[in-house]
Design a protein around this motif. Structure first.
Motif, short mmCIF file in Angstrom:
data_model
loop_
_atom_site.label_atom_id
_atom_site.label_comp_id
_atom_site.label_asym_id
_atom_site.label_seq_id
_atom_site.Cartn_x
_atom_site.Cartn_y
_atom_site.Cartn_z
N PRO A 123 17.73 73.66 -40.09
CA PRO A 123 19.04 73.18 -39.66
C PRO A 123 19.95 74.33 -39.20
O PRO A 123 19.78 75.47 -39.64
CB PRO A 123 19.60 72.52 -40.93
N PHE A 124 20.88 73.98 -38.34
CA PHE A 124 21.85 74.95 -37.83
C PHE A 124 23.22 74.66 -38.42
O PHE A 124 23.61 73.49 -38.54
CB PHE A 124 21.97 74.83 -36.31
N ARG A 125 23.93 75.74 -38.74
CA ARG A 125 25.35 75.58 -39.05
C ARG A 125 26.09 75.75 -37.73
O ARG A 125 25.66 76.54 -36.87
CB ARG A 125 25.82 76.63 -40.05
N ARG A 149 20.40 67.86 -31.19
CA ARG A 149 19.79 66.68 -30.54
C ARG A 149 20.02 66.68 -29.03
O ARG A 149 19.29 66.04 -28.29
CB ARG A 149 20.40 65.39 -31.11
N GLY A 150 21.09 67.37 -28.60
CA GLY A 150 21.39 67.39 -27.17
C GLY A 150 22.23 68.60 -26.83
O GLY A 150 22.87 69.19 -27.71
N TYR A 156 25.13 69.05 -29.48
CA TYR A 156 25.26 67.77 -30.18
C TYR A 156 24.32 67.81 -31.39
O TYR A 156 23.11 68.00 -31.22
CB TYR A 156 24.88 66.61 -29.24
N LEU A 157 24.88 67.64 -32.56
CA LEU A 157 24.12 67.84 -33.80
C LEU A 157 24.03 66.57 -34.63
O LEU A 157 24.99 65.79 -34.70
CB LEU A 157 24.82 68.88 -34.67
N GLN A 193 27.94 64.82 -34.01
CA GLN A 193 28.83 65.98 -34.22
C GLN A 193 28.68 66.91 -33.01
O GLN A 193 27.55 67.18 -32.57
CB GLN A 193 28.39 66.72 -35.49
N THR A 194 29.80 67.39 -32.48
CA THR A 194 29.69 68.30 -31.33
C THR A 194 30.27 69.67 -31.67
O THR A 194 31.26 69.77 -32.41
CB THR A 194 30.40 67.74 -30.08
#
Ligand SMILES: Cc1cc2nc3c(=O)[nH]c(=O)nc-3n(C[C@H](O)[C@H](O)[C@H](O)COP(=O)(O)OP(=O)(O)OC[C@H]3O[C@@H](n4cnc5c(N)ncnc54)[C@H](O)[C@@H]3O)c2cc1C
Length: 392
Positions: free
Chosen positions: A379-381, A356-357, A349-350, A333-334
Motif C-alpha cells: 500500500p501507498f501513503r 487504482r487510477g 486515485y487510491l 480517494q484522490t
C-alpha cells in the motif's frame, strides 16, 4: 444465404480493428462486416476535437478496405441464432458464420419527451449537422458536463459560437475529476466565454418557431440548437436475444469469448476482467476499442491471446489536455501532485492504499509508468505518491 468465415456485427472502430486483427493471422478467410451505419468505419474522437481545429475531414477514415472485408452498410442485424450460426438483418438477408464478433458499441441515452431535432452527439452525421449549424451562427445549449458535453461545448466556443452548458452537478467532469478540479473547470469555461448553468436538472425542452427553450428550475435557456451528451447504453439487444450472458455489457472471458465460445465481443459493448484492477470493467474509449478489437480479431483466427491490457483514455478541453489510466473515479480517494495547480500535474486515485487510477493532466508520455504503478500492490501513503511520476 451468404457465408463468411469471420462475421462482424457493427461498423465502428472496434470492428475495423478486428478485421485488421484477423488479417494479421489469416490472409485468406472471408470477412463480412454488417453495419447499421451508412458510412465506412471512422474514428470518432476527432468529431469533437481535431475536425474543429482544422484536421482534414478525410483524415477520420479507417482503412478497412485494406483487409478485403466485405462491408455491408446501412443494415441492422435483428436476430442471431447461435445454434444455427446464423444472423438476419433488417432487409431480411441471412448470413452464416464460422466465428462471430459482436462490436455493437452503444446508443446515446435520450431525453424522454424531448422534441425532434435534439442532437445526441455520437456520429459523423451528428458532427456534420452541428458543424453546419455552427457555420450558420447558431446558438447552442449543451446538456451534460461529461466527456461529450464538455468537448463539444469547447469546440463550438472555439468557433466563436454562443454556448450555454446546463450541468446537473456543481462542476465539469464530476464523475472523473476531484471536486476542486471539477469546480475550477467551471471557472475556466466561463473565462473562455461559455455560459454555465450549474446544479440544474432538466425539466423539459420545447421547440417553437425554430428555436428551443430548455426549462430547468427557474432557468429558461433559449437556443437555436440543443446538444445532449448523456452517456451511452451498451447495445446488448442482439446478445440478450440470443441468450448470451449479459451484465453491464456483454460478458466475455480473458480471450474475449462470450458464453458461446465461437462468438466474441469487444469494444464499448464488452464487459471484461482486467487483471491489473482485479475486477470486471467495461470501457468506452478509443484505446480499448483499438486494442481489444485487434485481440478479438486475432483470437477469432485462432491466436488464443489473453486481453490483459489496461486501456488509457484522453480528452482535450480548450488548451488543456489529459491522459488517464485505470479507475479514474472521483468517488475514490484522490491525491493531487500539481506542478502548477489545475494546469499541470498528476492525480492519483487510491482505494485501500492501492493506486487504482492515474490522471495525467497536461503531462505526457507517462501512461506506461502509470500502468506500472497501478500494477504495484502498495500500500501507498498519500505522501509517498508526491513526485512518484514526473509532473511535467
Ligand atoms: C464524439 C466522440 C468523441 C470521442 N472522443 C474520445 C476521446 O477523445 N478519447 C477516447 O479515448 N475515446 C473517445 N471516444 C470513445 C471512442 O470513440 C469509442 O470508445 C469507440 O468509438 C467505440 O467503438 P465501438 O466500435 O466499440 O462502438 P461504436 O462506435 O458505438 O460502434 C458500434 C457500431 O455498431 C453498429 N451497430 C450496433 N448494433 C448493430 C446491429 N444490430 N447491426 C448492425 N450494426 C450495429 C452501430 O451503428 C455502430 O456503427 C469518443 C466517442 C465519441 C462518440
Amino acid at each position: 444465404m451468404t457465408r463468411f468465415d469471420y462475421l462482424i456485427v457493427g461498423g465502428g472502430m472496434t470492428a475495423d480493428a478486428a478485421a485488421h486483427g484477423i488479417r494479421e493471422r489469416d490472409g485468406k478467410g472471408s470477412i463480412g462486416i454488417v453495419s447499421a451505419d451508412q458510412h465506412s468505419p471512422y474514428n470518432r474522437p476527432p468529431l469533437t476535437k481535431g475536425l474543429w481545429k482544422g484536421d482534414e475531414p478525410d483524415s477520420i477514415w479507417r482503412k478497412t478496405e485494406e483487409t478485403g472485408a466485405e462491408l455491408l452498410r446501412g443494415r441492422r442485424v435483428t436476430s442471431l441464432d447461435p445454434g444455427a450460426r446464423k444472423l438476419t438483418d433488417d432487409a431480411g438477408t441471412s448470413y452464416e458464420y464460422g466465428s462471430l464478433l459482436l462490436a455493437t458499441g452503444g446508443q446515446p441515452r435520450r431525453l424522454e419527451g424531448a422534441p425532434e431535432g435534439v442532437v445526441y452527439f455520437r456520429t459523423l452525421d451528428d458532427y456534420r449537422r452541428v458543424h453546419d449549424l455552427s457555420d450558420r451562427g447558431s446558438t447552442f445549449a449543451v446538456i451534460g458536463g461529461g466527456f461529450i458535453g464538455s468537448e463539444i461545448a469547447a469546440a463550438l466556443r472555439m468557433q466563436g459560437r454562443d454556448v450555454t452548458m446546463l450541468v446537473r452537478e456543481q462542476g465539469i467532469g464530476t464523475k472523473v475529476f476531484p471536486g476542486d478540479l471539477a469546480r475550477w473547470l467551471v471557472e475556466y469555461y466561463r473565462e473562455k466565454g461559455v455560459t454555465m448553468a450549474l446544479g440544474k436538472s432538466l425539466e423539459r425542452i420545447e421547440h417553437r418557431d425554430g428555436r428551443y427553450t430548455v426549462y430547468a428550475g427557474k432557468e429558461q435557456l433559449v437556443a437555436d440548437a440543443v446538444i445532449a451528451g448523456l452517456g451511452i447504453e451498451p447495445d446488448v439487444a442482439l446478445a440478450r436475444g440470443a441468450g448470451l450472458t449479459v451484465s453491464d455489457g456483454i460478458d466475455v472471458d480473458e480471450q474475449l469469448r462470450t458464453s458461446r465460445p465461437e462468438i466474441y465481443a469487444a469494444g464499448d459493448v464488452a464487459n471484461f476482467f482486467n487483471p491489473a484492477l482485479g475486477q470486471r470493467i467495461r470501457v468506452e474509449h478509443e484505446d480499448n476499442a483499438n486494442t481489444m478489437g485487434a485481440v478479438a480479431g486475432r483470437n477469432m483466427a485462432g491466436a488464443g491471446e489473453r486481453y490483459d491490457h489496461l486501456p488509457f483514455f484522453y480528452s482535450d478541453l480548450f488548451d488543456l489536455g489529459y491522459e488517464a489510466v485505470g479507475q479514474v473515479d472521483a468517488r475514490l480517494q484522490t491525491v493531487a501532485d500539481w506542478k502548477e495547480q489545475f494546469r499541470e500535474g498528476v492525480v492519483y486515485y487510491l482505494e485501500a492504499g492501492r493506486v487504482r487510477g492515474v490522471l495525467l493532466w497536461n503531462v505526457w508520455n507517462q501512461v506506461d509508468a502509470a500502468r506500472a504503478l497501478i500494477a504495484e500492490k502498495g500500500p501507498f501513503r498519500p505522501e509517498q505518491l508526491k513526485g512518484r511520476l514526473p509532473t511535467g
